[in-house]
Design a protein around this motif. Structure first.
Motif, PDB file in Angstrom:
ATOM      1  N   SER A  63      27.909-111.677  69.338  1.00 51.87           N
ATOM      2  CA  SER A  63      26.640-112.405  69.303  1.00 51.87           C
ATOM      3  C   SER A  63      26.352-113.029  70.664  1.00 51.87           C
ATOM      4  O   SER A  63      25.211-113.027  71.137  1.00 51.87           O
ATOM      5  CB  SER A  63      26.685-113.489  68.219  1.00 51.87           C
ATOM      6  OG  SER A  63      26.870-112.924  66.942  1.00 51.87           O
TER       7      SER A  63
ATOM      8  N   LEU B 132      29.716-108.400  56.575  1.00 49.74           N
ATOM      9  CA  LEU B 132      29.138-109.737  56.748  1.00 49.74           C
ATOM     10  C   LEU B 132      27.858-109.677  57.581  1.00 49.74           C
ATOM     11  O   LEU B 132      26.837-110.262  57.219  1.00 49.74           O
ATOM     12  CB  LEU B 132      30.163-110.663  57.414  1.00 49.74           C
ATOM     13  CG  LEU B 132      31.380-111.058  56.582  1.00 49.74           C
ATOM     14  CD1 LEU B 132      32.380-111.843  57.439  1.00 49.74           C
ATOM     15  CD2 LEU B 132      30.957-111.892  55.380  1.00 49.74           C
ATOM     16  N   LEU B 133      27.915-108.946  58.694  1.00 54.54           N
ATOM     17  CA  LEU B 133      26.744-108.847  59.566  1.00 54.54           C
ATOM     18  C   LEU B 133      25.607-108.111  58.864  1.00 54.54           C
ATOM     19  O   LEU B 133      24.437-108.518  58.950  1.00 54.54           O
ATOM     20  CB  LEU B 133      27.131-108.119  60.853  1.00 54.54           C
ATOM     21  CG  LEU B 133      26.049-107.990  61.937  1.00 54.54           C
ATOM     22  CD1 LEU B 133      25.512-109.355  62.339  1.00 54.54           C
ATOM     23  CD2 LEU B 133      26.599-107.257  63.162  1.00 54.54           C
TER      24      LEU B 133
ATOM     25  N   ILE C 213      32.302-110.929  65.723  1.00 54.99           N
ATOM     26  CA  ILE C 213      31.034-111.582  65.376  1.00 54.99           C
ATOM     27  C   ILE C 213      30.602-112.572  66.454  1.00 54.99           C
ATOM     28  O   ILE C 213      29.527-112.448  67.042  1.00 54.99           O
ATOM     29  CB  ILE C 213      31.135-112.277  64.002  1.00 54.99           C
ATOM     30  CG1 ILE C 213      31.387-111.230  62.902  1.00 54.99           C
ATOM     31  CG2 ILE C 213      29.847-113.057  63.705  1.00 54.99           C
ATOM     32  CD1 ILE C 213      31.560-111.807  61.516  1.00 54.99           C
TER      33      ILE C 213
ATOM     34  N   VAL D  31      24.978-107.874  55.606  1.00 55.90           N
ATOM     35  CA  VAL D  31      24.386-108.716  54.557  1.00 55.90           C
ATOM     36  C   VAL D  31      23.470-109.773  55.157  1.00 55.90           C
ATOM     37  O   VAL D  31      22.352-110.006  54.665  1.00 55.90           O
ATOM     38  CB  VAL D  31      25.502-109.373  53.711  1.00 55.90           C
ATOM     39  CG1 VAL D  31      24.914-110.445  52.795  1.00 55.90           C
ATOM     40  CG2 VAL D  31      26.239-108.317  52.889  1.00 55.90           C
ATOM     41  N   VAL D  32      23.921-110.426  56.234  1.00 57.85           N
ATOM     42  CA  VAL D  32      23.092-111.450  56.880  1.00 57.85           C
ATOM     43  C   VAL D  32      21.785-110.847  57.389  1.00 57.85           C
ATOM     44  O   VAL D  32      20.705-111.419  57.211  1.00 57.85           O
ATOM     45  CB  VAL D  32      23.874-112.110  58.044  1.00 57.85           C
ATOM     46  CG1 VAL D  32      22.950-112.976  58.896  1.00 57.85           C
ATOM     47  CG2 VAL D  32      25.028-112.944  57.506  1.00 57.85           C
ATOM     48  N   LEU D  33      21.856-109.684  57.999  1.00 61.70           N
ATOM     49  CA  LEU D  33      20.653-109.041  58.530  1.00 61.70           C
ATOM     50  C   LEU D  33      19.690-108.649  57.418  1.00 61.70           C
ATOM     51  O   LEU D  33      18.470-108.803  57.544  1.00 61.70           O
ATOM     52  CB  LEU D  33      21.036-107.812  59.352  1.00 61.70           C
ATOM     53  CG  LEU D  33      21.788-108.082  60.661  1.00 61.70           C
ATOM     54  CD1 LEU D  33      22.262-106.774  61.291  1.00 61.70           C
ATOM     55  CD2 LEU D  33      20.915-108.852  61.641  1.00 61.70           C
ATOM     56  N   ARG D  34      20.230-108.138  56.316  1.00 60.47           N
ATOM     57  CA  ARG D  34      19.358-107.753  55.208  1.00 60.47           C
ATOM     58  C   ARG D  34      18.697-108.966  54.569  1.00 60.47           C
ATOM     59  O   ARG D  34      17.513-108.930  54.204  1.00 60.47           O
ATOM     60  CB  ARG D  34      20.164-106.981  54.158  1.00 60.47           C
ATOM     61  CG  ARG D  34      20.585-105.605  54.604  1.00 60.47           C
ATOM     62  CD  ARG D  34      19.374-104.705  54.836  1.00 60.47           C
ATOM     63  NE  ARG D  34      18.705-104.396  53.578  1.00 60.47           N
ATOM     64  CZ  ARG D  34      17.419-104.110  53.452  1.00 60.47           C
ATOM     65  NH1 ARG D  34      16.635-104.118  54.518  1.00 60.47           N
ATOM     66  NH2 ARG D  34      16.905-103.826  52.273  1.00 60.47           N
ATOM     67  N   VAL D  35      19.448-110.074  54.446  1.00 59.78           N
ATOM     68  CA  VAL D  35      18.874-111.316  53.902  1.00 59.78           C
ATOM     69  C   VAL D  35      17.743-111.807  54.797  1.00 59.78           C
ATOM     70  O   VAL D  35      16.729-112.346  54.315  1.00 59.78           O
ATOM     71  CB  VAL D  35      19.966-112.396  53.751  1.00 59.78           C
ATOM     72  CG1 VAL D  35      19.349-113.759  53.458  1.00 59.78           C
ATOM     73  CG2 VAL D  35      20.943-112.007  52.644  1.00 59.78           C
ATOM     74  N   ARG D  36      17.889-111.599  56.101  1.00 60.04           N
ATOM     75  CA  ARG D  36      16.846-112.011  57.046  1.00 60.04           C
ATOM     76  C   ARG D  36      15.698-111.005  57.123  1.00 60.04           C
ATOM     77  O   ARG D  36      14.762-111.196  57.883  1.00 60.04           O
ATOM     78  CB  ARG D  36      17.456-112.195  58.431  1.00 60.04           C
ATOM     79  CG  ARG D  36      18.460-113.346  58.505  1.00 60.04           C
ATOM     80  CD  ARG D  36      19.117-113.426  59.867  1.00 60.04           C
ATOM     81  NE  ARG D  36      18.150-113.642  60.939  1.00 60.04           N
ATOM     82  CZ  ARG D  36      18.461-113.702  62.227  1.00 60.04           C
ATOM     83  NH1 ARG D  36      19.738-113.535  62.581  1.00 60.04           N
ATOM     84  NH2 ARG D  36      17.543-113.907  63.136  1.00 60.04           N
TER      85      ARG D  36
END
Length: 304
Positions: free
Chosen positions: A241, A64-65, A237, A67-72
């Motif tokens: 964070s 999950l982390l 998570i 994927v979010v980082l790559r999308v950003r």
């Protein structure tokens, strides 16, 4: 950390973004959530085997982390950074957290948290191997802390489970060495470091689980699955964070204060919600360890 949704085009409220609010809330999240994860592990172990439990936790949270980082738009780690993340993740998460899960099959969650609190003692020893010689004050803290470890092992919580006690000590050593070793290596930047370590640790934990003869349950208890979800979302998570935010906002001594708060919080959760018992040797060992760790941290803060 409000539950209210913020649309992509809407800036967060200045009041919510104010460090005067966010820092205390983040610290509270670290103290309560990380302190409660030890009891969460105990509940999850009612259905899930220890190493595969940790593997599921870090595989899902890491994915999950990541994927979010790559999308950003965060860059992928280099080959060297992946190698280093694999080594550190195996030490910290597979060796550290995986062995805690293994130990909690026979050791109460509160006592597990207290034993893991000895990690900074071993970190100080490993740091000395890299030329960071401890001062007299740090030596006093080391001696006191290790006395606390001995006292803790005399208590009923660990003396009745030698294998669990050994697993917790090895977990603290693995976490300490991984932490010291990683400081001198080329690691992925920011949260990508965490994602990469989680993904690599999940692979190591799957291998450990298979070697240990583990298999996932066909019909796990809903309470165990809920506990696993709690560990993924909140333990891996949300709390992390909060830790990253505090680490870049306040002094390191305050950011790492969870090391003193988590053990008593874990003990309170275990006693209040898990029906666990804590004896006088356990309480004395916890107090001595935390004082020793506190002395080491104070001495190192003065150096800095």
């Amino acid at each position: 950390m409000s539950d209210a949704a913020v649309s992509p085009n809407q800036a967060p409220s200045p009041a919510l973004a104010d460090p005067r609010w966010l820092v205390p809330l983040s610290l509270l999240a670290m103290y309560v959530i990380w302190g409660s994860t030890y009891l969460g592990i105990r509940y999850a172990l009612e259905s899930y085997p220890p190493f595969l439990l940790a593997a599921l936790r870090f595989a899902i949270a890491g994915t999950l982390l990541f994927v979010v980082l790559r999308v950003r738009g965060v860059a992928l780690p280099t080959r060297l950074q992946w190698r280093n993340a694999a080594i550190v993740g195996t030490l910290l998460l597979a060796g550290g957290n995986g062995l805690v899960c293994f130990a909690e099959q026979s050791v109460s969650s509160g006592i597990a948290a207290v034993a893991v609190a000895s990690m900074p003692l071993f970190a100080a020893v490993f740091s000395s191997l890299y030329g960071e010689r401890p001062s007299r004050g740090e030596m006093a803290g080391l001696f006191l802390g290790f006395v606390g470890v001995v006292v803790l092992n005399l208590g009923a919580g660990l003396s009745g489970s030698p294998l669990g006690a050994a697993a917790l000590i090895v977990a603290a050593i693995a976490w300490a060495f991984g932490s010291v070793w990683s400081k001198r290596r080329d690691m992925p930047k920011g949260p990508m470091n965490t994602a990469a370590q989680m993904l690599c640790a999940a692979v190591s934990l799957i291998i450990l689980g298979l070697l240990h003869g583990e298999s996932l349950p066909a019909h796990p208890k809903w309470s165990a699955t809920f506990a696993l979800g709690y560990l993924i979302v909140f333990g891996s998570i949300v709390a992390f964070s909060a830790y990253l935010y505090v680490l870049k906002t306040v002094r390191p001594a305050l950011a790492t204060s969870y090391a003193y708060v988590n053990p008593p919080v874990a003990v309170l959760f275990g006693v209040a919600l898990g029906g666990e018992h804590v004896g006088p040797f356990d309480l004395a060992g916890m107090a001595i360890i935390l004082v020793g760790v506190g002395i080491i941290t104070m001495m190192r803060t003065r150096k800095a």
